[in-house]
Design a protein around this motif. Structure first.
Motif, mmCIF file in Angstrom:
data_model
loop_
_atom_site.group_PDB
_atom_site.id
_atom_site.type_symbol
_atom_site.label_atom_id
_atom_site.label_comp_id
_atom_site.label_asym_id
_atom_site.label_seq_id
_atom_site.Cartn_x
_atom_site.Cartn_y
_atom_site.Cartn_z
ATOM 1 N N SER A 49 -62.273 28.620 41.634
ATOM 2 C CA SER A 49 -62.220 28.089 42.994
ATOM 3 C C SER A 49 -61.609 29.120 43.942
ATOM 4 C CB SER A 49 -61.393 26.805 43.039
ATOM 5 O OG SER A 49 -61.975 25.810 42.217
ATOM 6 N N GLU A 50 -61.925 29.007 45.202
ATOM 7 C CA GLU A 50 -61.365 29.906 46.209
ATOM 8 C C GLU A 50 -59.990 29.433 46.641
ATOM 9 O OE1 GLU A 50 -61.399 33.218 48.929
ATOM 10 O OE2 GLU A 50 -62.471 32.717 47.086
ATOM 11 N N GLN A 51 -59.833 28.121 46.773
ATOM 12 C CA GLN A 51 -58.563 27.554 47.244
ATOM 13 C C GLN A 51 -57.845 26.848 46.107
ATOM 14 O OE1 GLN A 51 -58.353 25.648 51.182
ATOM 15 N NE2 GLN A 51 -57.402 23.869 50.202
ATOM 16 N N GLY A 52 -56.522 26.974 46.106
ATOM 17 C CA GLY A 52 -55.715 26.322 45.097
ATOM 18 C C GLY A 52 -55.087 25.040 45.628
ATOM 19 N N GLU A 53 -54.298 24.401 44.807
ATOM 20 C CA GLU A 53 -53.611 23.169 45.206
ATOM 21 C C GLU A 53 -52.570 23.476 46.278
ATOM 22 O OE1 GLU A 53 -50.524 19.869 43.285
ATOM 23 O OE2 GLU A 53 -51.614 21.259 41.970
ATOM 24 N N LEU A 54 -52.656 22.777 47.402
ATOM 25 C CA LEU A 54 -51.726 23.014 48.504
ATOM 26 C C LEU A 54 -50.312 22.606 48.103
ATOM 27 C CD1 LEU A 54 -53.878 21.767 51.522
ATOM 28 C CD2 LEU A 54 -53.326 24.130 50.942
ATOM 29 N N LEU A 55 -49.328 23.390 48.545
ATOM 30 C CA LEU A 55 -47.928 23.132 48.231
ATOM 31 C C LEU A 55 -47.280 22.387 49.389
ATOM 32 C CD1 LEU A 55 -47.048 26.616 46.719
ATOM 33 C CD2 LEU A 55 -47.205 24.448 45.470
ATOM 34 N N LYS A 56 -46.865 21.161 49.135
ATOM 35 C CA LYS A 56 -46.262 20.335 50.178
ATOM 36 C C LYS A 56 -44.745 20.280 50.079
ATOM 37 C CE LYS A 56 -50.345 17.393 50.650
ATOM 38 N NZ LYS A 56 -50.861 16.005 50.672
ATOM 39 N N SER A 57 -44.199 20.673 48.939
ATOM 40 C CA SER A 57 -42.753 20.664 48.739
ATOM 41 C C SER A 57 -42.441 21.504 47.514
ATOM 42 C CB SER A 57 -42.227 19.237 48.546
ATOM 43 O OG SER A 57 -42.747 18.682 47.352
ATOM 44 N N GLY A 58 -41.148 21.681 47.236
ATOM 45 C CA GLY A 58 -40.784 22.435 46.050
ATOM 46 C C GLY A 58 -39.338 22.876 46.070
ATOM 47 N N SER A 59 -38.973 23.610 45.046
ATOM 48 C CA SER A 59 -37.594 24.071 44.902
ATOM 49 C C SER A 59 -37.288 25.222 45.852
ATOM 50 C CB SER A 59 -37.350 24.522 43.454
ATOM 51 O OG SER A 59 -38.196 25.627 43.128
ATOM 52 N N ILE A 60 -35.995 25.453 46.043
ATOM 53 C CA ILE A 60 -35.477 26.603 46.788
ATOM 54 C C ILE A 60 -34.592 27.386 45.834
ATOM 55 C CG2 ILE A 60 -33.901 27.343 48.618
ATOM 56 C CD1 ILE A 60 -34.812 24.897 50.221
ATOM 57 N N SER A 61 -34.788 28.701 45.752
ATOM 58 C CA SER A 61 -33.945 29.504 44.876
ATOM 59 C C SER A 61 -33.679 30.882 45.460
ATOM 60 C CB SER A 61 -34.568 29.632 43.481
ATOM 61 O OG SER A 61 -35.822 30.275 43.533
ATOM 62 N N LEU A 62 -32.623 31.513 44.957
ATOM 63 C CA LEU A 62 -32.225 32.868 45.337
ATOM 64 C C LEU A 62 -32.412 33.778 44.136
ATOM 65 C CD1 LEU A 62 -28.872 31.930 47.137
ATOM 66 C CD2 LEU A 62 -31.125 32.216 48.188
ATOM 67 N N VAL A 79 -39.305 29.628 48.216
ATOM 68 C CA VAL A 79 -39.500 28.289 48.790
ATOM 69 C C VAL A 79 -40.758 27.663 48.202
ATOM 70 C CG1 VAL A 79 -38.306 28.934 50.915
ATOM 71 C CG2 VAL A 79 -40.798 29.129 50.802
ATOM 72 N N HIS A 80 -40.856 26.332 48.325
ATOM 73 C CA HIS A 80 -41.986 25.599 47.737
ATOM 74 C C HIS A 80 -42.183 26.026 46.282
ATOM 75 C CE1 HIS A 80 -42.969 23.194 51.029
ATOM 76 N NE2 HIS A 80 -44.083 23.742 51.481
ATOM 77 N N GLY A 81 -41.062 26.128 45.560
ATOM 78 C CA GLY A 81 -41.100 26.671 44.223
ATOM 79 C C GLY A 81 -41.261 25.639 43.124
ATOM 80 N N GLN A 82 -41.481 26.166 41.948
ATOM 81 C CA GLN A 82 -41.619 25.395 40.715
ATOM 82 C C GLN A 82 -40.267 24.797 40.321
ATOM 83 O OE1 GLN A 82 -43.036 28.067 37.729
ATOM 84 N NE2 GLN A 82 -43.417 26.486 36.189
ATOM 85 N N ASP A 83 -40.290 23.669 39.656
ATOM 86 C CA ASP A 83 -39.081 23.085 39.075
ATOM 87 C C ASP A 83 -38.601 24.026 37.967
ATOM 88 O OD1 ASP A 83 -37.225 21.625 37.540
ATOM 89 O OD2 ASP A 83 -38.259 19.731 37.879
ATOM 90 N N PRO A 84 -37.327 24.453 37.996
ATOM 91 C CA PRO A 84 -36.862 25.384 36.956
ATOM 92 C C PRO A 84 -37.005 24.829 35.543
ATOM 93 C CG PRO A 84 -35.005 24.452 38.171
ATOM 94 C CD PRO A 84 -36.241 24.093 38.919
ATOM 95 N N ALA A 85 -36.947 23.509 35.413
ATOM 96 C CA ALA A 85 -37.095 22.889 34.089
ATOM 97 C C ALA A 85 -38.508 23.068 33.538
ATOM 98 C CB ALA A 85 -36.740 21.405 34.163
ATOM 99 N N PHE A 130 -40.826 34.832 37.131
ATOM 100 C CA PHE A 130 -40.608 34.250 38.450
ATOM 101 C C PHE A 130 -41.182 32.825 38.496
ATOM 102 C CE2 PHE A 130 -41.383 38.822 38.969
ATOM 103 C CZ PHE A 130 -40.158 39.218 39.511
ATOM 104 N N PRO A 131 -40.550 31.932 39.221
ATOM 105 C CA PRO A 131 -41.155 30.613 39.399
ATOM 106 C C PRO A 131 -42.385 30.729 40.290
ATOM 107 C CG PRO A 131 -39.236 30.843 40.826
ATOM 108 C CD PRO A 131 -39.274 32.063 39.960
ATOM 109 N N ASN A 132 -43.412 29.931 40.042
ATOM 110 C CA ASN A 132 -44.521 29.858 40.986
ATOM 111 C C ASN A 132 -43.945 29.408 42.316
ATOM 112 O OD1 ASN A 132 -46.330 30.470 38.899
ATOM 113 N ND2 ASN A 132 -46.594 28.317 38.374
ATOM 114 N N SER A 133 -44.136 30.198 43.351
ATOM 115 C CA SER A 133 -43.438 29.925 44.612
ATOM 116 C C SER A 133 -43.937 30.852 45.711
ATOM 117 C CB SER A 133 -41.926 30.129 44.434
ATOM 118 O OG SER A 133 -41.661 31.445 43.967
ATOM 119 N N ILE A 134 -43.466 30.578 46.900
ATOM 120 C CA ILE A 134 -43.627 31.497 48.028
ATOM 121 C C ILE A 134 -42.321 32.263 48.154
ATOM 122 C CG2 ILE A 134 -43.870 31.653 50.534
ATOM 123 C CD1 ILE A 134 -46.471 30.889 49.179
ATOM 124 N N GLU A 135 -42.379 33.587 48.012
ATOM 125 C CA GLU A 135 -41.165 34.400 48.074
ATOM 126 C C GLU A 135 -40.999 35.062 49.437
ATOM 127 O OE1 GLU A 135 -39.191 38.533 46.363
ATOM 128 O OE2 GLU A 135 -40.877 37.631 45.282
#
Length: 282
Positions: free
Chosen positions: A226-239, A123-129, A137-142
């Motif tokens: 930096s300690e904190q990265g860019e917050l993820l507000k949306s993104g792709s969903i994948s299996l 979830v909140h993943g990278q665009d596959p393109a 793996f896409p940058n994402s929350i797994e």
């Protein structure tokens, strides 16, 4: 005259109140699951397998049979770290996703030991393109999906963080994977995992209707010390395809975006949704 005026006011307030109740009830009645998988084919989905171009379905890894999305390796001679992901066509921001899955058969030759009965919902993943050809793996929350080996405890709906990190109990967590408190699901049984995602504020994992993990502030790995990265507000969903055959019979979502900026209404909607315990039928 005053009595008549008061009656008119009461009538107006009643109408307004009834309208508000009706609107709220109507909104909650519209909380219907949208099926991302149509049960027939992979329309609306994109495929990215490591070492292969976007939408090259190497070895027919992702296929549809018997009404299920099936991840299979019959045409592989060796896995060779060809991790794959099946992406839905559009991103989401605030939502509840439900996935029903089961592990089947044997792991393909060359699959890593940790990938035994292992898959995931990204979830909140990278665009596959935007993924490179050789990216694993896409940058994402797994939301990691694991099956038991028949004897040992092995939780599911765990959390892994390819290219990301998160906050738990007020602290930024950089550890790649942490376990949920779910029970173990052995064999080929169907299991339902749901994930509540609320922009960059909150993510909650559920297994068969039970909450097993929650955390906040999903974010990309930080840059330049930096300690904190860019917050993820949306993104792709994948299996995921990670070397063990797996079936997905249901992938459905309730989009909560229209409530995202209405915290009180959102709270009521979520309470209503989670009051029902949804369990995968065998």
């Amino acid at each position: 005259m005053k009595a008549i005026f008061n009656k008119v006011l009461i009538t107006i307030f009643c109408i307004i109140g009834l309208g508000m109740i009706t609107t709220e009830c109507s909104a909650q009645k519209n909380l219907k699951w949208k099926q991302l998988f149509n049960g027939k084919d992979l329309t609306d989905w994109q495929i990215k397998i490591r070492h292969h171009k976007l939408n090259e379905n190497f070895g027919n890894t992702f296929q549809v049979n018997d009404g299920n999305i099936q991840v299979r390796y019959d045409q592989y001679t060796n896995f060779d770290e060809q991790f794959g992901h099946l992406f839905y066509k559009e991103p989401f921001s605030s939502y509840l996703i439900g996935v029903e899955y089961r592990f089947v058969g044997d792991q393909v030759k060359g699959g890593p030991g940790w990938a035994y009965r292992n898959s995931g919902i990204m979830v909140h993943g990278q665009d596959p393109a935007a993924m490179t050809v050789d990216q694993d793996f896409p940058n994402s929350i797994e939301v990691q999906l694991l099956g038991g080996n028949g004897k040992d405890e092995r939780s599911t709906a765990n959390l892994c963080t390819p290219g990301t990190q998160f906050v738990k109990d007020g602290k930024i967590i950089k550890q790649h994977c942490i376990n949920s408190n779910s029970k173990t699901y052995h064999g080929d049984q169907w299991t339902r995992v749901e994930v509540l995602v609320l922009k960059d504020s909150l993510i909650v994992h559920y297994v068969n209707g039970e909450e097993v993990m929650r955390y906040t502030k999903p974010q990309l790995d930080p840059k330049k010390g930096s300690e904190q990265g860019e917050l993820l507000k949306s993104g792709s969903i994948s299996l995921q395809s990670e070397s063990h055959p797996v079936d997905f019979r249901k992938v459905e979502i309730i989009d909560l975006e229209k409530y995202a900026d209405k915290p009180k209404k959102l709270e009521k909607v979520i309470a209503k949704l989670m009051a029902q315990k949804r369990v995968a039928l065998q």
